[in-house]
Design a protein around this motif. Sequence first.
Motif, PDB file in Angstrom:
ATOM      1  N   SER A 148      -4.029   1.582   5.663  1.00 13.90           N
ATOM      2  CA  SER A 148      -2.999   1.394   4.631  1.00 13.90           C
ATOM      3  C   SER A 148      -2.710   2.703   3.898  1.00 13.90           C
TER       4      SER A 148
ATOM      5  N   SER B 266      -0.482   4.724   6.070  1.00 13.10           N
ATOM      6  CA  SER B 266       0.906   4.241   6.027  1.00 13.10           C
ATOM      7  C   SER B 266       1.667   4.862   4.861  1.00 13.10           C
TER       8      SER B 266
ATOM      9  N   LYS C  76       2.216   8.645   5.525  1.00  9.88           N
ATOM     10  CA  LYS C  76       3.297   8.881   6.490  1.00  9.88           C
ATOM     11  C   LYS C  76       4.658   8.848   5.805  1.00  9.88           C
TER      12      LYS C  76
ATOM     13  N   ALA D 169       7.458   1.408   2.829  1.00  7.15           N
ATOM     14  CA  ALA D 169       6.264   1.045   3.611  1.00  7.15           C
ATOM     15  C   ALA D 169       6.079  -0.452   3.778  1.00  7.15           C
TER      16      ALA D 169
ATOM     17  N   GLU E  36       5.863  -2.124   7.251  1.00  6.41           N
ATOM     18  CA  GLU E  36       4.634  -1.837   7.992  1.00  6.41           C
ATOM     19  C   GLU E  36       3.429  -2.522   7.362  1.00  6.41           C
TER      20      GLU E  36
ATOM     21  N   ASP F  59       3.507  -5.069   4.780  1.00  7.96           N
ATOM     22  CA  ASP F  59       3.714  -6.479   4.471  1.00  7.96           C
ATOM     23  C   ASP F  59       2.793  -6.961   3.350  1.00  7.96           C
TER      24      ASP F  59
END
Length: 125
Positions: A8, A11, A14, A31, A34, A36
């Motif tokens: 996480s 994520s 990124k 995000a 990705e 959720d």
Amino acid sequence: MSAIPSVSELSLLKVLWKDQPLSARELHERAVAELDWSFSSTRKTLERMLDKQMVAQDMQHGVQVYRAQLDKVSTLAAFAHDFGRRVMEIDAPLPVNMFTGSKLVDRQELAELEQMLQDWPDAKD
């Protein structure tokens, strides 16, 4: 060597590597597909990342914004090396072609990543 972020945390990193600085709300919106999860989960993760010095927080136009503190290529190299060693039980350097086609790294970063993986301290000859 960079810290190895959780999935996480990676994520969120990124998103920041693509565009920063971002507010917590902007980060969450980019995000959420990705991850959720709820906005409060994004905030909690950002707090943990601040504590770990993975991100920095500034004020911009009266809004708190975040910037990645971890270098993208070295973080990805550490993540890939850890995955190869711990998950796949591979002692040799991972082949860089596994990253070909990535939207996250450009050609220069791919070359840097390959070099880092080849030069990893415990990589076997």
